[in-house]
Design a protein around this motif. Structure first.
Motif, PDB file in Angstrom:
ATOM      1  N   ASP A 408       0.790  -1.136   0.183  1.00  0.00           N
ATOM      2  CA  ASP A 408      -0.026  -0.031  -0.051  1.00  0.00           C
ATOM      3  C   ASP A 408       0.801   1.142  -0.012  1.00  0.00           C
ATOM      4  OD1 ASP A 408       0.566  -1.356   2.600  1.00  0.00           O
ATOM      5  OD2 ASP A 408      -0.302   0.351   3.641  1.00  0.00           O
ATOM      6  N   TYR A 409       1.875   1.212   0.827  1.00  0.00           N
ATOM      7  CA  TYR A 409       2.725   2.428   0.970  1.00  0.00           C
ATOM      8  C   TYR A 409       3.434   2.741  -0.452  1.00  0.00           C
ATOM      9  CZ  TYR A 409       6.049  -1.464   1.457  1.00  0.00           C
ATOM     10  OH  TYR A 409       6.706  -2.667   1.367  1.00  0.00           O
ATOM     11  N   MET A 410       3.822   1.785  -1.173  1.00  0.00           N
ATOM     12  CA  MET A 410       4.397   1.885  -2.657  1.00  0.00           C
ATOM     13  C   MET A 410       3.351   2.392  -3.481  1.00  0.00           C
ATOM     14  SD  MET A 410       5.910  -1.019  -5.444  1.00  0.00           S
ATOM     15  CE  MET A 410       6.847  -1.900  -4.171  1.00  0.00           C
ATOM     16  N   VAL A 411       2.084   1.961  -3.508  1.00  0.00           N
ATOM     17  CA  VAL A 411       1.042   2.569  -4.365  1.00  0.00           C
ATOM     18  C   VAL A 411       1.108   4.135  -3.896  1.00  0.00           C
ATOM     19  CG1 VAL A 411      -1.262   2.380  -5.243  1.00  0.00           C
ATOM     20  CG2 VAL A 411       0.225   0.545  -4.687  1.00  0.00           C
ATOM     21  N   GLN A 412       0.775   4.327  -2.791  1.00  0.00           N
ATOM     22  CA  GLN A 412       0.601   5.708  -2.009  1.00  0.00           C
ATOM     23  C   GLN A 412       1.677   6.429  -2.660  1.00  0.00           C
ATOM     24  OE1 GLN A 412       0.222   4.812   2.026  1.00  0.00           O
ATOM     25  NE2 GLN A 412      -1.506   3.771   1.597  1.00  0.00           N
ATOM     26  N   ALA A 413       2.788   6.180  -2.641  1.00  0.00           N
ATOM     27  CA  ALA A 413       3.915   6.956  -2.822  1.00  0.00           C
ATOM     28  C   ALA A 413       4.083   7.482  -4.337  1.00  0.00           C
ATOM     29  CB  ALA A 413       5.553   6.373  -2.446  1.00  0.00           C
ATOM     30  N   ALA A 415       1.228   7.305  -6.378  1.00  0.00           N
ATOM     31  CA  ALA A 415      -0.110   8.144  -6.707  1.00  0.00           C
ATOM     32  C   ALA A 415       0.383   9.693  -6.235  1.00  0.00           C
ATOM     33  CB  ALA A 415      -1.103   7.657  -5.893  1.00  0.00           C
ATOM     34  N   ILE A 416       1.084   9.785  -5.185  1.00  0.00           N
ATOM     35  CA  ILE A 416       1.512  11.237  -4.782  1.00  0.00           C
ATOM     36  C   ILE A 416       2.540  11.872  -6.005  1.00  0.00           C
ATOM     37  CG2 ILE A 416       2.646  12.793  -3.066  1.00  0.00           C
ATOM     38  CD1 ILE A 416       1.680  10.611  -0.857  1.00  0.00           C
ATOM     39  N   ALA A 417       3.440  10.775  -6.275  1.00  0.00           N
ATOM     40  CA  ALA A 417       4.512  11.371  -7.311  1.00  0.00           C
ATOM     41  C   ALA A 417       4.107  11.774  -8.677  1.00  0.00           C
ATOM     42  CB  ALA A 417       5.579  10.327  -7.162  1.00  0.00           C
ATOM     43  N   ALA A 418       3.046  10.935  -9.038  1.00  0.00           N
ATOM     44  CA  ALA A 418       2.322  11.310 -10.136  1.00  0.00           C
ATOM     45  C   ALA A 418       1.516  12.659 -10.228  1.00  0.00           C
ATOM     46  CB  ALA A 418       1.203  10.172 -10.518  1.00  0.00           C
ATOM     47  N   ARG A 419       1.528  13.085  -9.113  1.00  0.00           N
ATOM     48  CA  ARG A 419       0.893  14.518  -8.916  1.00  0.00           C
ATOM     49  C   ARG A 419       1.874  15.578  -9.292  1.00  0.00           C
ATOM     50  NH1 ARG A 419      -4.396  14.487  -6.633  1.00  0.00           N
ATOM     51  NH2 ARG A 419      -4.448  16.486  -7.152  1.00  0.00           N
ATOM     52  N   VAL A 420       3.027  15.266  -8.929  1.00  0.00           N
ATOM     53  CA  VAL A 420       4.288  16.270  -9.244  1.00  0.00           C
ATOM     54  C   VAL A 420       5.291  15.545 -10.129  1.00  0.00           C
ATOM     55  CG1 VAL A 420       3.934  17.601  -7.149  1.00  0.00           C
ATOM     56  CG2 VAL A 420       5.184  15.446  -6.739  1.00  0.00           C
ATOM     57  N   PRO A 421       5.018  15.605 -11.434  1.00  0.00           N
ATOM     58  CA  PRO A 421       6.011  14.654 -12.437  1.00  0.00           C
ATOM     59  C   PRO A 421       7.274  15.346 -12.239  1.00  0.00           C
ATOM     60  CG  PRO A 421       3.844  15.088 -13.360  1.00  0.00           C
ATOM     61  CD  PRO A 421       3.767  15.926 -11.996  1.00  0.00           C
ATOM     62  N   GLY A 422       8.293  14.660 -12.213  1.00  0.00           N
ATOM     63  CA  GLY A 422       9.746  15.134 -12.334  1.00  0.00           C
ATOM     64  C   GLY A 422      10.216  15.357 -10.946  1.00  0.00           C
ATOM     65  N   THR A 423       9.552  15.301 -10.123  1.00  0.00           N
ATOM     66  CA  THR A 423      10.142  15.580  -8.644  1.00  0.00           C
ATOM     67  C   THR A 423      10.132  14.262  -7.696  1.00  0.00           C
ATOM     68  OG1 THR A 423       9.352  17.844  -8.679  1.00  0.00           O
ATOM     69  CG2 THR A 423       9.799  16.858  -6.519  1.00  0.00           C
ATOM     70  N   PRO A 424      11.156  13.747  -7.401  1.00  0.00           N
ATOM     71  CA  PRO A 424      11.069  12.695  -6.514  1.00  0.00           C
ATOM     72  C   PRO A 424      10.600  13.009  -5.105  1.00  0.00           C
ATOM     73  CG  PRO A 424      13.366  13.238  -7.118  1.00  0.00           C
ATOM     74  CD  PRO A 424      12.607  14.417  -7.372  1.00  0.00           C
ATOM     75  N   VAL A 425       9.671  11.924  -4.646  1.00  0.00           N
ATOM     76  CA  VAL A 425       8.586  12.024  -3.621  1.00  0.00           C
ATOM     77  C   VAL A 425       8.994  11.010  -2.470  1.00  0.00           C
ATOM     78  CG1 VAL A 425       6.521  12.208  -2.592  1.00  0.00           C
ATOM     79  CG2 VAL A 425       6.991  13.378  -4.646  1.00  0.00           C
ATOM     80  N   LYS A 426       9.263  11.350  -1.388  1.00  0.00           N
ATOM     81  CA  LYS A 426       9.667  10.326  -0.158  1.00  0.00           C
ATOM     82  C   LYS A 426       8.422  10.149   0.689  1.00  0.00           C
ATOM     83  CE  LYS A 426      13.011   8.714   3.246  1.00  0.00           C
ATOM     84  NZ  LYS A 426      14.237   8.921   3.558  1.00  0.00           N
ATOM     85  N   LEU A 427       7.673   9.175   0.848  1.00  0.00           N
ATOM     86  CA  LEU A 427       6.715   9.223   1.597  1.00  0.00           C
ATOM     87  C   LEU A 427       6.913   8.430   2.804  1.00  0.00           C
ATOM     88  CD1 LEU A 427       3.424   9.132   2.619  1.00  0.00           C
ATOM     89  CD2 LEU A 427       3.408   6.897   0.991  1.00  0.00           C
ATOM     90  N   LEU A 428       6.841   8.706   3.944  1.00  0.00           N
ATOM     91  CA  LEU A 428       7.299   8.152   5.143  1.00  0.00           C
ATOM     92  C   LEU A 428       5.803   8.039   6.177  1.00  0.00           C
ATOM     93  CD1 LEU A 428       9.604   6.862   7.106  1.00  0.00           C
ATOM     94  CD2 LEU A 428      10.116   9.419   7.688  1.00  0.00           C
ATOM     95  N   TYR A 429       5.741   7.043   6.786  1.00  0.00           N
ATOM     96  CA  TYR A 429       4.722   6.788   7.855  1.00  0.00           C
ATOM     97  C   TYR A 429       5.371   7.417   9.175  1.00  0.00           C
ATOM     98  CZ  TYR A 429       1.460   3.913   5.112  1.00  0.00           C
ATOM     99  OH  TYR A 429       0.624   3.374   4.305  1.00  0.00           O
ATOM    100  N   THR A 430       4.567   8.111   9.863  1.00  0.00           N
ATOM    101  CA  THR A 430       5.044   8.362  11.143  1.00  0.00           C
ATOM    102  C   THR A 430       4.598   6.868  11.984  1.00  0.00           C
ATOM    103  OG1 THR A 430       2.670   8.747  11.905  1.00  0.00           O
ATOM    104  CG2 THR A 430       4.132  10.704  11.248  1.00  0.00           C
ATOM    105  N   ARG A 431       5.031   6.947  13.173  1.00  0.00           N
ATOM    106  CA  ARG A 431       4.742   5.695  13.864  1.00  0.00           C
ATOM    107  C   ARG A 431       3.296   5.127  14.206  1.00  0.00           C
ATOM    108  NH1 ARG A 431       7.852   1.860  13.656  1.00  0.00           N
ATOM    109  NH2 ARG A 431       9.513   3.173  14.666  1.00  0.00           N
TER     110      ARG A 431
END
Length: 731
Positions: A408-413, A415-431
């Motif tokens: 799920d975290y891979m799909v979420q990252a 999907a977010i990156a697809a909203r800002v093409p060309g920019t790397p996005v790192k999704l990190l969950y809090t605890r």
């Protein structure tokens, strides 16, 4: 040893590298028994060996590394048959591509049985090419040539040549047919069977970046994702513009979910220049959710439903054999008991994370995933692109235990990156994210009944299990297998199951299903043994009878009673089981056996109980995982880790609870793990049998929990039928 069933091969390529090295790209189909053990996975495996100047070798570690040791053990198999010394080898993690490398999933303790022959064959094929190249260079027969330490030697003349110097000739040769290869006799192993530290250990100790959480990309933005506190709620509104105006925030976007926990729920993503500023901005987010369909789910409600269900018959039968009603009607004695266990979270030390870069209609991902190909398909579907437009780079995983089989975290990252093409996005969950968005080990309730004849033999067994599912199908790890030990050893059996609804997604946690079923079945059998005037090992040996093969659980291997007997007898000797009566008051030993993930384990636990507090002093574990322990050091660590994790599940207070659809636990304070000062001495020995090697990541966990609660009974006379253990509660 089961012979490989290989009738064809696929040559991918052998080519020279710059500087005189050789790249061997060898594809070998899986042997029949390994393919059957991993149904639905690709049957072609590719192993890369690079020969470098200086006669050094780079071997690709193709599977995800979650601490189970695959990044070390699989290259060990290749190095053994390639006939090079381990100190000549450097291991590199490959990227994820099943068309090149075959199955790369890490779960179910399937890696060793799946790769045992193919990895060795890959090494043996490369060695055969070196021998053929030397024979061609010297114009001599191959049968007079030997290898060792990356050198080919001619026994007749005494001359020798290094593999690296044979590279130009070997590059022109075809990869030999795997069916023609002669693998080493285990007596000649020089790498396999040796205790070798993990290849990543020096970097981990030095704090070098290996894990997904460490990954960086130039120009990367950090993302946090807010979803409904009640799992599955839909976004109604949020103060997006207000959050966009906060310091450091670059983007705030909404993510439309597909309603599937494995991919996407509705959410609001905040992208900022640092994780700190993104998470700080999250505090100002005010989102309204439609969680009306989730509000009715609660721990208290599940307990009430389960209690009501257990008053009657199960909603469906899993197994009925023999005349169960007649057996119970004619029983000399019956034993009944109810057991239960809670939802559990994985609580991986490294929270879920993923870095993604979307550009030109494709996405590149850096992820700590146990199941990359599943993630590839989910990402492709979510973004509406072809799977070959998704590249997945595998990072070291800071704890998986089955959680990272879900992507799920891979799909979420992505999907977010697809909203800002060309920019790397790192999704990190809090605890807090990690605990509230887990795929939980499902809770369960069991009503057991056993029938004993006049000789104290177990002749009938009933179990009505209540867990979770939908439309008659149990959720992940909520199944009640028809081959449950001891149902497969008793002539009259009725296994029934009732399924409750929940909004919590369920998932596989180390030794899925078995981690709970081992507890309830072996703890109840200890009660049965007591009623029969026996101890549990004696009852188990009586049930096992003569060595024979019985159906296994699900798609798993057959259950061999002789192997079970072997580990039971071994652990009884290790733990001085017969001398347990000499223990002082308040101290006791408990026993349990379980068969899971093709491994046979029997364990004895010694505890003392004082003022309601349980102290575990020592554990003895005997296991049968086949004919060969690939890496004894890692094998020891896997068993010790399983024992520690199992004790933590039972003793540390782990318990996921829910109110109005929301998980209450948010950190390790409310879902604690076993601490160093509570960890006992753990003794491990293996029983070697003439069976193909199997995995070790999971089968040692299930027996330790029932052995421990059985030890509490031996020490106090009190039965523990509910987890986590709480001796302050009324008996």
């Amino acid at each position: 040893m089961m012979a490989a069933d290989i009738s064809r091969r696929r040559f991918v390529g052998a080519s020279l590298l710059a500087g005189g090295g050789l790249l061997l790209d060898i594809a070998i189909p899986l042997p029949a028994h390994a393919a059957q053990a991993s149904a639905g996975e690709p049957r072609v495996l590719t192993a890369f060996i690079r020969i470098l100047p200086g006669n050094r070798f780079v071997i690709g570690g193709k599977n995800a590394e979650i601490g189970q040791g695959a990044k070390t053990s699989l290259p060990m198999m290749i190095a053994e048959e390639f006939d090079v010394d381990w100190d000549q080898v450097t291991v590199e993690q490959t990227h994820a591509d099943q068309s090149l490398f075959g199955a790369q999933s890490a779960g179910g303790s399937r890696t060793t049985p799946r790769e045992w022959l193919p990895m060795r064959q890959a090494g043996a094929a490369a060695r055969a090419m070196m021998v053929a190249a030397a024979a061609r260079q010297w114009n001599v027969p191959e049968d007079g040539l030997t290898t060792g330490s990356g050198i080919v030697t001619d026994r007749r003349s005494g001359r020798s040549v290094a593999y690296v110097d044979l590279a130009p000739i070997a590059a022109a040769l075809a990869v030999p047919d795997p069916a023609s290869l002669k693998l080493k006799d285990p007596a000649d192993f020089r790498v396999i069977g040796k205790p070798i530290p993990g290849v990543d250990t020096p970097a981990i100790v030095a704090g070098q970046p290996l894990f997904g959480i460490d990954h960086r990309q130039p120009g990367m933005l950090h993302a946090v994702l807010e979803t409904s506190p009640a799992v599955g709620g839909k976004l109604k509104s949020a103060n997006l513009d207000e959050v966009r105006a906060l310091p450091g925030v670059r983007h705030v976007v909404t993510i439309a979910g597909d309603g599937q926990a494995e991919s996407l729920f509705d959410g609001v993503a905040i992208l900022s220049e640092s994780f700190w500023s993104a998470n700080k901005a999250r505090e100002s987010l005010r989102a309204e959710w439609d969680d009306s369909t989730q509000l009715g789910f609660s721990t208290q409600g599940y307990a009430v439903q389960a209690a009501e269900a257990l008053k009657g018959a199960g909603a469906g039968e899993v197994l009925r054999k023999g005349d169960i009603d007649a057996v119970f009607a004619g029983a000399a004695k019956t034993v009944t008991a109810r057991y239960e266990y809670p939802f559990l979270a994985h609580g991986t030390l490294e929270p879920q994370n993923c870095t993604a870069l979307f550009r030109d209609g494709a996405v590149e991902i850096w992820a700590p995933t146990q199941n990359p190909e599943s993630g590839r398909g989910l990402v492709a579907k979510a973004l509406g692109i072809a799977p070959d437009k998704v590249r997945i780079n595998l990072t070291r995983i800071g704890g998986g235990f089955g959680r990272r089989l879900m992507n799920d975290y891979m799909v979420q990252a992505a999907a977010i990156a697809a909203r800002v093409p060309g920019t790397p996005v790192k999704l990190l969950y809090t605890r807090q994210d990690d605990f509230r968005r887990d795929f939980y080990r499902p809770a369960g309730w069991h009503a057991f009944a056993a029938a004993l004849d006049g000789q104290g033999r177990l002749v009938g067994l009933r179990d009505h299990a209540v867990s979770f599912g939908k439309d008659g199908t149990p959720t992940r790890a909520g199944e009640l297998p028809a081959a449950l030990v001891p149902a497969n050893l008793v002539d009259a059996v009725l296994l029934e199951q009732t399924l409750l609804a929940t909004n919590l997604p369920a998932g596989w946690l180390r030794a899925p299903g078995s981690n709970a079923l081992g507890f309830v079945s072996q703890a109840f059998l200890d009660e049965v043994a007591q009623a029969a005037g026996k101890d549990l090992p004696s009852l188990m040996l009586e049930l096992l009878g003569a060595p024979r093969s019985l159906p296994g659980e699900g798609r798993g291997p057959v259950f061999q009673t002789g192997r079970a007997r072997g580990v039971i007898e071994k652990v009884m000797a290790m733990a001085d089981w017969q001398g347990r009566a000499k223990l002082p008051k308040g101290r006791g030993k408990g026993f349990a056996f379980y068969f899971s993930h093709a491994g046979y384990f029997a364990e004895v636990v010694e505890v003392s109980v004082s003022e309601g507090q349980v102290a575990v002093h020592e554990v003895w574990a005997a296991g049968d995982v086949g004919s060969q322990i690939v890496n004894p050091l890692n094998a020891l660590h896997q068993v010790q880790g399983s024992v520690i994790e199992g004790l933590g599940q039972a003793l540390a207070g782990q318990n996921v609870t829910q109110v109005a659809g929301v998980v209450e636990q948010q950190n390790f304070d409310a879902h604690p793990f076993q601490r160093i000062d509570a960890t006992p001495k753990i003794n491990v020995e293996f029983v070697t049998t003439d069976n193909p090697p199997t995995g070790l990541g999971e089968p040692a966990l299930p027996p330790v929990i029932p052995a421990m609660v059985n030890a509490i009974f031996a020490a106090t006379g009190r039965r523990v039928r509910s987890l986590p253990v709480d001796l302050s509660a009324p008996a």
